[in-house]
Design an enzyme around this catalytic site. Sequence first.
Site, mmCIF file in Angstrom:
data_model
loop_
_atom_site.group_PDB
_atom_site.id
_atom_site.type_symbol
_atom_site.label_atom_id
_atom_site.label_comp_id
_atom_site.label_asym_id
_atom_site.label_seq_id
_atom_site.Cartn_x
_atom_site.Cartn_y
_atom_site.Cartn_z
ATOM 1 C CG ASN A 129 -24.432 -47.821 -29.861
ATOM 2 O OD1 ASN A 129 -23.254 -47.729 -30.226
ATOM 3 N ND2 ASN A 129 -25.400 -47.229 -30.514
ATOM 4 C CD GLU A 143 -21.167 -41.748 -39.228
ATOM 5 O OE1 GLU A 143 -22.223 -41.254 -38.814
ATOM 6 O OE2 GLU A 143 -20.948 -41.958 -40.432
ATOM 7 C CB CYS A 200 -26.611 -43.218 -33.107
ATOM 8 S SG CYS A 200 -26.480 -44.298 -34.538
#
Length: 509
Positions: free
Chosen positions: A148, A244, A278
């Site tokens: 992303n 993460e 995110c």
Amino acid sequence: MGSAAALSSSAATGRIVSINPATGVPLGDVPDMGADEVRAAVARVRAAQPAWGALSIKERCRRVGRFADVLMSRVDEVIELLVKEGGKTRIEALNMEVAVVADLVRYFSKHAPRLLAPEPIPLHLLRHRASYVHYVPRGVIAVIAPWNFPFSIPMGEVAMALIAGNGVVLKPSEVTPLIALKAKELADAAGLPPDLFQVVTGRGSTGSALIDAGVQYVIFTGSVATGKKVGAACGERLIPCTLELGGKAPAIVCADADLDRTAQALAWGAFANSGQVCCSVERVYVHEAVYDDLVDRVVALARSLRQGDASTGEVDVGAMAWDRQVDTVERLVDAAVKAGAKAACGGKRVVGPGQFYPPTVLTGVTQDMDVMRKEIFGPVMPIMKVSSEDEAVRLANDSHLGLLAYVFSRDTARARYMAEQIEAGTVMINDVLNTFGAPETPWGGVKMSGIGRTHSVIGLRDVCELRHVNYDRVSLPRELWWYPYRDRSYKLLLGAMKALFGKKPWRRS
Ligand code: NAD
């Protein structure tokens, strides 16, 4: 042709084809590397790292700083590739990818010598001795990245690891490998030692081979499901790691919020990068007093957004990078609508060419719907009415994820109090997403959103080994507790400990 189809059809040839998600046109292909190639890359980095680690930190900062020079001088080609391979708009490619890395490189090039300077630890008891910690490179760091933000996520981590004196092997996502190879090209052009930073392209098996190839630390960014596997693999080898992982950021809109700013922030927070962030606004809890007004504003904004291929014109919302993610978004929205939610705008995938899902606002959602519980990772904003701020905080915390959260209110003291009750790595008040671009702030989540932090002094020190040195300020012939053990020493020690740790007559409790 969708990218997943291209990925699977090329598997037999050992190549991975990168597809422009806005057009479906192939952009190029890269090798699907196996364990031998990964081990060879790690070996090259391992051989180059000691000379790099032996340079002064100032010198390393100077050399890594040149990466920002090269990046900004070749910004157009980097943006063009980010638009083509990532489906991004030009402003997103600039703001959320290039600028984040350039600023992070500049920030740590300037401040790392201070942040990694040896730190004295004053000893409260044994004052004839002294302690300090110093930070040394770990060796080879593995960076495993998602699709992303294929540039800003890994390259920020790579820059920090290099500044700290490590070598790095980057495994980019199989969906966006070309931009990682472009980053390697820039690093070489910046004059960094060619073997110090390597890119290994491939799928999940390439990533797991990297963890197995003798690296000293893993920085993984990706889904919760893969994060668990990576954490387990690191545990098996006792390699420390930073994970993460996914997010489900709640936004709480209080009755006193500035609705104009709030609506704009929410629209950008939910639809930027086509919602593939995110920390995207993934669920909104609005006080009933302002619910109708806010929904009207957000829907009007969502309807005004222009979507399309950013390489052919001015657009606000680009394509979705991965075709399977469009399927996930479609599934979650369809299920919510079937269960009683209403798509106030959007709600149906755009028919190709290209992978597009329109900006969508869902009302009438309930907390038990998957769209409120699972990560959507697409341009969808579900909004729920609440009757109090306490209820909003309770619902915000009712999630297995805890990356970012947002509170909108004109009462800063009240908003800060609420922020402190929310289970998240970062809570922003009256703003969204932006702290990823503030390199001095810690980035990471609680609960299943991950372990550890990137960015900030914490992220920088995590890619170092911490060494503690304890030395004598005043040299004594022997310590009281050494051999031989004598009754006299025991009595002396006991007396000293009673005086130090016992109840003092002047203390109340
Ligand atoms: P993913 O977990 O599918 O893949 C991430 C990377 O891991 C890819 O490079 C992949 O090839 C690799 N990989 C897959 N299996 C592996 C294995 N067994 N061992 C080692 N590596 C393996 O994630 P994705 O779909 O690329 O990214 C989307 C997810 O990433 C979302 O959940 C999003 O929230 C999360 N994300 C989190 C952050 C954050 O900062 N917390 C930032 C961006 C994205």
